[in-house]
Enzyme design. Structure first.
Site, mmCIF file in Angstrom:
data_model
loop_
_atom_site.group_PDB
_atom_site.id
_atom_site.type_symbol
_atom_site.label_atom_id
_atom_site.label_comp_id
_atom_site.label_asym_id
_atom_site.label_seq_id
_atom_site.Cartn_x
_atom_site.Cartn_y
_atom_site.Cartn_z
ATOM 1 C CE LYS A 117 32.441 40.431 32.115
ATOM 2 N NZ LYS A 117 31.987 39.415 32.815
HETATM 3 P P1 NAD Z 1 35.943 30.958 26.653
HETATM 4 O O1 NAD Z 1 36.563 32.146 25.876
HETATM 5 O O2 NAD Z 1 36.942 30.204 27.398
HETATM 6 O O3 NAD Z 1 35.037 30.134 25.723
HETATM 7 C C1 NAD Z 1 33.912 30.513 25.090
HETATM 8 C C2 NAD Z 1 33.242 29.482 24.121
HETATM 9 O O4 NAD Z 1 32.137 29.885 23.787
HETATM 10 C C3 NAD Z 1 34.160 29.057 23.194
HETATM 11 O O5 NAD Z 1 34.189 27.374 23.049
HETATM 12 C C4 NAD Z 1 33.635 29.592 21.886
HETATM 13 O O6 NAD Z 1 33.828 28.563 20.953
HETATM 14 C C5 NAD Z 1 32.037 29.443 22.233
HETATM 15 N N1 NAD Z 1 31.663 30.476 21.513
HETATM 16 C C6 NAD Z 1 31.795 31.515 21.061
HETATM 17 N N2 NAD Z 1 30.833 32.200 20.182
HETATM 18 C C7 NAD Z 1 29.904 31.253 19.908
HETATM 19 C C8 NAD Z 1 28.732 31.010 19.387
HETATM 20 N N3 NAD Z 1 28.329 31.965 18.377
HETATM 21 N N4 NAD Z 1 28.008 29.964 19.400
HETATM 22 C C9 NAD Z 1 28.239 29.038 20.046
HETATM 23 N N5 NAD Z 1 29.701 28.826 20.648
HETATM 24 C C10 NAD Z 1 30.272 30.101 20.900
HETATM 25 O O7 NAD Z 1 34.882 31.918 27.473
HETATM 26 P P2 NAD Z 1 34.672 31.513 29.190
HETATM 27 O O8 NAD Z 1 35.501 31.954 30.058
HETATM 28 O O9 NAD Z 1 34.420 30.032 29.161
HETATM 29 O O10 NAD Z 1 33.196 32.274 28.933
HETATM 30 C C11 NAD Z 1 32.044 31.773 28.631
HETATM 31 C C12 NAD Z 1 30.893 32.473 29.107
HETATM 32 O O11 NAD Z 1 30.883 32.262 30.582
HETATM 33 C C13 NAD Z 1 30.798 34.142 28.809
HETATM 34 O O12 NAD Z 1 29.173 34.565 28.761
HETATM 35 C C14 NAD Z 1 31.320 34.428 30.263
HETATM 36 O O13 NAD Z 1 30.826 35.719 30.569
HETATM 37 C C15 NAD Z 1 30.914 33.578 31.021
HETATM 38 N N6 NAD Z 1 31.495 33.399 32.582
HETATM 39 C C16 NAD Z 1 32.885 33.187 32.492
HETATM 40 C C17 NAD Z 1 33.613 33.142 33.650
HETATM 41 C C18 NAD Z 1 34.977 32.768 33.465
HETATM 42 O O14 NAD Z 1 35.483 32.431 34.954
HETATM 43 N N7 NAD Z 1 35.804 32.456 32.749
HETATM 44 C C19 NAD Z 1 32.905 33.300 34.858
HETATM 45 C C20 NAD Z 1 31.638 33.717 34.906
HETATM 46 C C21 NAD Z 1 31.000 33.711 33.526
#
Ligand code: NAD
Length: 428
Positions: A117
């Site tokens: 990561k």
């Molecule tokens: P993203 O940046 O597209 O979206 C993040 C979301 O979280 C946004 O809507 C943001 O407003 C919200 N957010 C941020 N801080 C916040 C808070 N304090 N309270 C409430 N909401 C909050 O990110 P993503 O790619 O959707 O990733 C989200 C989660 O999923 C992370 O934990 C990431 O590690 C995990 N994840 C992502 C992927 C991927 O393919 N993108 C894969 C596996 C896991």
């Protein structure tokens, strides 16, 4: 503790952040590992940690420095693989935990990768596009000494996207003197990206959600869903549940928390978020809510899809959902896990629930190597098969061993990693 197991200072055992959560998860699984437990220490320390200074010239001529990380937690089963996060709260401890969860996740769904990561401690919203590009390129160049298509393959995570991956791929390729599409996944289609990758994590959440609902005798049609985080993961998962007839009753993001008892209009909400960057200000709502009230919402399925350590002893008891699908990495603390288990809430852990992204990343990497690209239908079919099979194996182990799905997933994953370690042996 014997000297050969002395803990490095950066792995301090009193650590309470995400790395501490991960260590506790490993402690919980160790009794189930039999003879392989003699290798378990290998999972408690990352293989390689790189901290880099990322200086850029800002648009106004001043120089800014950012702290960047790339952690390769384990490469026993294959090259490192895991996303890159741009966030003002990124710490080494967080990146270490996220890299470790990637090791577990990649093994749980049986894709041939280790875990890694990366991240930069920055609020990307404060940078112009040019500054963001320069920061991404410099970071890529700094970590270029340890990444590569057969070494460690970054991908998008919070606040990074296809454009970030395009800049990373280009920077790495420029430094190598040849175009290397397989160095990152989550790229634009025009650069060797895979169809279906953008939606894959959210789709995977939906697929395992349907499997979990079947086990609980719950109908998706009419089920009430609450989603925290409406970005790549939460937004897509929310859309797929809504398309399947569920009612997305509450959504929270960094800008606010909104509620509608009859279900929010998800396509309109996605459009609003695309234009305004947050759910705040969306008109089709019944009410806004205080952030902490999100966890009390009357719902059947809750999807934490924002950041880690959101479900804790402070709110676990208030949760009314029957199923929690961990779209985010590490959203539930071990203490909260216990509370939820006692309440009979089924928690589908991150290492299974959000593994759709890395699964299609794997497909992308395979397609890049062979320069032969599959149809979206093929990709979604293969994704659904892998996710369904992974869920079913985890379910079976959890029944056999009478454990939570998280412990069962860790048993399967740690066994595979430690078997690989054992059969490879220690070098030299
Ligand atoms: P993203 O940046 O597209 O979206 C993040 C979301 O979280 C946004 O809507 C943001 O407003 C919200 N957010 C941020 N801080 C916040 C808070 N304090 N309270 C409430 N909401 C909050 O990110 P993503 O790619 O959707 O990733 C989200 C989660 O999923 C992370 O934990 C990431 O590690 C995990 N994840 C992502 C992927 C991927 O393919 N993108 C894969 C596996 C896991």
């Amino acid at each position: 503790m014997s000297s050969q197991h002395a803990i490095p200072s950066y792995l301090h055992p009193t650590e309470t952040g995400p790395w501490g959560v991960y260590l506790e998860q490993i402690d919980r699984v160790t009794p189930y590992l039999g003879n392989l437990s003699r290798w378990v220490e290998t999972l408690k320390r990352p293989k390689r940690i790189l901290v880099v200074d990322v200086p850029i010239e800002r648009d106004d001529g001043t120089i800014a420095h950012f702290e960047g990380y790339r952690v390769q937690h384990n490469t026993s089963r294959g090259p490192g693989k895991g996303g890159v996060r741009f966030h003002q709260d990124v710490t080494l401890s967080e990146v270490m935990a996220l890299s470790a969860w990637m090791t577990i996740k990649n093994s749980a769904v049986n894709v041939p990768y280790g875990g890694a990561k990366g991240g930069i401690r920055v609020d990307p919203k404060t940078l112009s596009r040019g500054e963001l590009m320069r920061m991404t390129r410099r970071y890529t160049s700094e970590i270029g000494i340890i990444i590569g298509p057969d070494k460690d393959i970054p991908a998008p995570d919070v606040n990074t996207n296809e454009q970030t991956m395009a800049w990373m791929m280009d920077t790495y390729s420029m430094n190598e003197g040849r175009t290397s599409t397989g160095v990152v996944t989550g790229k634009p289609i025009s650069l060797g990206g895979s169809l279906g990758r953008r939606e894959a994590t959210g789709r995977g959440v939906f697929v395992v959600g349907c499997e979990a609902a079947k086990k609980r005798g719950m109908n998706i049609e009419g089920a009430k869903v609450a989603v925290q985080g409406f970005g790549n993961v939460g937004g897509i998962a929310g859309r797929l549940f809504a398309e399947a007839g569920a009612k997305v009753v509450a959504v929270q993001d960094h800008g606010g928390t909104i509620f509608h008892s009859n279900g929010l209009d998800v396509p309109k909400l996605l459009d609003h978020v695309a234009r305004h960057g947050s759910v705040a200000g969306f008109e089709g709502i019944e009410a806004t809510m205080a952030p902490e009230d999100f966890w009390k919402v009357d719902c059947d399925i809750m999807i934490p899809a924002a950041l880690e350590q959101q479900i804790t002893v402070r709110n676990a008891d208030q949760i009314r959902a029957k199923i929690i699908l961990e779209g985010a990495n590490g959203p539930t603390t071990p203490e909260a896990d216990d509370i939820l288990r006692d309440k009979g809430v089924l928690v589908v852990p991150d290492v299974i629930a959000n593994a759709g992204g890395v699964t299609v990343s794997y497909f992308e990497w395979v397609q890049d190597f062979s320069s032969y690209f599959w149809t979206e239908e093929e990709i979604n079919q293969r994704l659904t098969r892998i996710m369904t099979e992974a869920f079913s194996s985890v379910w079976q182990v959890s029944e056999e061993k009478n454990t939570s799905l998280r412990t069962a997933a860790f048993v399967i994953a740690c066994t595979r990693v430690l078997q690989a370690r054992e059969v490879r042996g220690l070098y030299p």
